[in-house]
Scaffold this motif. Structure first.
Motif, PDB file in Angstrom:
ATOM      1  N   GLY A 183       0.843  -1.183   0.000  1.00  0.00           N
ATOM      2  CA  GLY A 183       0.000   0.000   0.000  1.00  0.00           C
ATOM      3  C   GLY A 183       0.880   1.235   0.000  1.00  0.00           C
ATOM      4  N   MET A 184       0.416   2.294  -0.659  1.00  0.00           N
ATOM      5  CA  MET A 184       1.225   3.520  -0.723  1.00  0.00           C
ATOM      6  C   MET A 184       0.347   4.757  -0.585  1.00  0.00           C
ATOM      7  SD  MET A 184       4.418   4.453  -3.079  1.00  0.00           S
ATOM      8  CE  MET A 184       3.740   4.025  -4.669  1.00  0.00           C
ATOM      9  N   ASP A 185       0.883   5.725   0.168  1.00  0.00           N
ATOM     10  CA  ASP A 185       0.190   6.997   0.349  1.00  0.00           C
ATOM     11  C   ASP A 185       1.212   8.100   0.562  1.00  0.00           C
ATOM     12  OD1 ASP A 185      -1.928   8.753   0.482  1.00  0.00           O
ATOM     13  OD2 ASP A 185      -2.589   8.152   2.476  1.00  0.00           O
ATOM     14  N   GLU A 186       0.739   9.326   0.402  1.00  0.00           N
ATOM     15  CA  GLU A 186       1.601  10.496   0.607  1.00  0.00           C
ATOM     16  C   GLU A 186       1.058  11.361   1.731  1.00  0.00           C
ATOM     17  OE1 GLU A 186       0.363  13.708   0.134  1.00  0.00           O
ATOM     18  OE2 GLU A 186      -1.560  12.919  -0.563  1.00  0.00           O
ATOM     19  N   VAL A 187       1.942  12.162   2.280  1.00  0.00           N
ATOM     20  CA  VAL A 187       1.564  13.201   3.243  1.00  0.00           C
ATOM     21  C   VAL A 187       2.340  14.454   2.864  1.00  0.00           C
ATOM     22  CG1 VAL A 187       1.678  13.944   5.643  1.00  0.00           C
ATOM     23  CG2 VAL A 187       1.052  11.599   5.109  1.00  0.00           C
ATOM     24  N   GLY A 188       1.652  15.579   2.850  1.00  0.00           N
ATOM     25  CA  GLY A 188       2.358  16.835   2.640  1.00  0.00           C
ATOM     26  C   GLY A 188       2.168  17.474   1.289  1.00  0.00           C
ATOM     27  N   ARG A 189       1.043  17.217   0.624  1.00  0.00           N
ATOM     28  CA  ARG A 189       0.807  17.922  -0.644  1.00  0.00           C
ATOM     29  C   ARG A 189       0.392  19.367  -0.414  1.00  0.00           C
ATOM     30  NH1 ARG A 189      -2.253  14.052  -5.026  1.00  0.00           N
ATOM     31  NH2 ARG A 189      -2.046  15.930  -6.277  1.00  0.00           N
ATOM     32  N   GLY A 190      -0.289  19.637   0.696  1.00  0.00           N
ATOM     33  CA  GLY A 190      -0.856  20.964   0.904  1.00  0.00           C
ATOM     34  C   GLY A 190      -0.040  21.988   1.669  1.00  0.00           C
ATOM     35  N   PRO A 191       0.971  21.594   2.460  1.00  0.00           N
ATOM     36  CA  PRO A 191       1.686  22.570   3.286  1.00  0.00           C
ATOM     37  C   PRO A 191       2.432  23.638   2.484  1.00  0.00           C
ATOM     38  CG  PRO A 191       2.077  20.352   4.081  1.00  0.00           C
ATOM     39  CD  PRO A 191       1.389  20.219   2.768  1.00  0.00           C
ATOM     40  N   LEU A 192       2.730  24.709   3.167  1.00  0.00           N
ATOM     41  CA  LEU A 192       3.523  25.797   2.586  1.00  0.00           C
ATOM     42  C   LEU A 192       5.014  25.552   2.738  1.00  0.00           C
ATOM     43  CD1 LEU A 192       1.526  28.817   4.104  1.00  0.00           C
ATOM     44  CD2 LEU A 192       1.112  27.619   1.928  1.00  0.00           C
ATOM     45  N   ILE A 206       9.077  21.299 -10.205  1.00  0.00           N
ATOM     46  CA  ILE A 206       8.312  20.389 -11.072  1.00  0.00           C
ATOM     47  C   ILE A 206       6.824  20.339 -10.738  1.00  0.00           C
ATOM     48  CG2 ILE A 206      10.354  18.973 -11.504  1.00  0.00           C
ATOM     49  CD1 ILE A 206       9.236  16.856  -9.617  1.00  0.00           C
ATOM     50  N   ASN A 207       6.377  20.982  -9.708  1.00  0.00           N
ATOM     51  CA  ASN A 207       5.008  21.088  -9.176  1.00  0.00           C
ATOM     52  C   ASN A 207       4.705  19.931  -8.234  1.00  0.00           C
ATOM     53  OD1 ASN A 207       3.324  18.965 -10.425  1.00  0.00           O
ATOM     54  ND2 ASN A 207       3.368  20.172 -12.330  1.00  0.00           N
ATOM     55  N   ILE A 208       3.702  20.120  -7.416  1.00  0.00           N
ATOM     56  CA  ILE A 208       3.453  19.198  -6.308  1.00  0.00           C
ATOM     57  C   ILE A 208       2.959  17.832  -6.783  1.00  0.00           C
ATOM     58  CG2 ILE A 208       1.142  20.118  -5.882  1.00  0.00           C
ATOM     59  CD1 ILE A 208       3.642  18.635  -3.281  1.00  0.00           C
ATOM     60  N   LEU A 209       2.164  17.785  -7.853  1.00  0.00           N
ATOM     61  CA  LEU A 209       1.700  16.480  -8.337  1.00  0.00           C
ATOM     62  C   LEU A 209       2.871  15.641  -8.846  1.00  0.00           C
ATOM     63  CD1 LEU A 209      -0.416  14.392  -9.032  1.00  0.00           C
ATOM     64  CD2 LEU A 209      -0.872  15.650 -11.164  1.00  0.00           C
ATOM     65  N   GLN A 210       3.736  16.257  -9.650  1.00  0.00           N
ATOM     66  CA  GLN A 210       4.892  15.515 -10.167  1.00  0.00           C
ATOM     67  C   GLN A 210       5.859  15.152  -9.041  1.00  0.00           C
ATOM     68  OE1 GLN A 210       4.760  14.253 -13.115  1.00  0.00           O
ATOM     69  NE2 GLN A 210       2.863  15.408 -13.430  1.00  0.00           N
ATOM     70  N   ALA A 211       5.982  16.016  -8.055  1.00  0.00           N
ATOM     71  CA  ALA A 211       6.834  15.713  -6.894  1.00  0.00           C
ATOM     72  C   ALA A 211       6.264  14.535  -6.107  1.00  0.00           C
ATOM     73  CB  ALA A 211       6.970  16.941  -6.003  1.00  0.00           C
ATOM     74  N   THR A 212       4.939  14.488  -5.989  1.00  0.00           N
ATOM     75  CA  THR A 212       4.296  13.366  -5.301  1.00  0.00           C
ATOM     76  C   THR A 212       4.553  12.069  -6.054  1.00  0.00           C
ATOM     77  OG1 THR A 212       2.582  14.818  -4.407  1.00  0.00           O
ATOM     78  CG2 THR A 212       2.087  12.463  -4.476  1.00  0.00           C
ATOM     79  N   ARG A 213       4.393  12.108  -7.367  1.00  0.00           N
ATOM     80  CA  ARG A 213       4.670  10.912  -8.180  1.00  0.00           C
ATOM     81  C   ARG A 213       6.127  10.468  -8.023  1.00  0.00           C
ATOM     82  NH1 ARG A 213       1.114  13.109 -12.914  1.00  0.00           N
ATOM     83  NH2 ARG A 213      -0.749  11.819 -12.706  1.00  0.00           N
ATOM     84  N   LYS A 214       7.017  11.442  -8.004  1.00  0.00           N
ATOM     85  CA  LYS A 214       8.452  11.130  -7.848  1.00  0.00           C
ATOM     86  C   LYS A 214       8.721  10.462  -6.504  1.00  0.00           C
ATOM     87  CE  LYS A 214      12.956  13.544  -7.991  1.00  0.00           C
ATOM     88  NZ  LYS A 214      13.536  12.923  -9.212  1.00  0.00           N
TER      89      LYS A 214
END
Length: 204
Positions: free
Chosen positions: A20-29, A89-97
């Motif tokens: 299983g995989m998840d992210e944390v931290g897409r929204g912070p400043l 690279i923007n937050i979506l691409q950073a999340t994918r990375k």
């Protein structure tokens, strides 16, 4: 508690090593985006009670569950992408990375990765994106807990390095305290400059 519907479907299809995989931290400043990829036993008598979206848990319960998850994990890995890369690279691409980093770090690798919402990852294993996966999938919920605890520890360390922003309390999110400190002191090295233009204007 997150369920095992997707996990059972995967087992029925012949998958054995399921993560299983998840992210944390897409929204912070401020701060990095952190992902976790986790493999846990799926036998009924080894399911950990209370695993769900990390945001639904108290800090105390989340810490308890993280310890239980890591003690039982057949494999886990983190992916971390910093604020400079997020800006570039923007937050979506950073999340994918970050997700690809975590999945590729598992050894031996999983056959299947259940992912919270995000698809199109650059990984060689099968991936099933699941909307609200941290609520619907036991393994994704476990990953959300591990990622949240890892990122919170990092932000507490950053609070000591860059005092005044309240990172130990807000974890980099845009609380009133954090925004007030930004306007008073300006950004520090871990702030995401691309997230601050609406707050501080274009001249940051």
């Amino acid at each position: 508690m997150a369920e095992l519907i997707y996990e059972r479907q995967a087992l029925d299809q012949g998958y054995v090593r399921i993560a299983g995989m998840d992210e944390v931290g897409r929204g912070p400043l401020a701060g990095p985006v952190v992902t976790a990829c986790v493999i846990l036993p799926l036998e009924e008598d080894r399911i950990l009670e209370g695993v769900t979206d990390s945001k639904k848990l108290s800090p105390k319960r989340r810490a308890q569950l993280e310890a239980e998850i890591l003690a039982q994990a057949e494999g886990y890995a983190l992916g971390i992408v910093d604020e400079k890369t997020i800006d570039r690279i923007n937050i979506l691409q950073a999340t994918r990375k970050a997700m690809a980093q975590a999945a590729l770090a598992l050894e031996p690798p999983p056959e299947l990765v259940l992912v919270d919402a995000v698809g199109g990852l650059a990984i060689p294993m099968t991936q099933w994106p699941i909307i609200k996966g941290d609520l619907k999938s036991y393994l994704v919920g476990a990953a959300s807990i591990v990622a949240k605890e890892a990122r919170d520890r990092m932000m507490r360390e950053y609070d000591a390095l860059y005092p005044g922003y309240g990172f130990a309390r807000n974890m980099g999110y845009g609380t009133a305290e954090h925004i007030s400190a930004l306007k008073r002191m300006g950004p520090c090295p871990i702030h995401r400059r691309s997230f601050l233009t609406k707050i501080l204007g274009e001249g940051i």
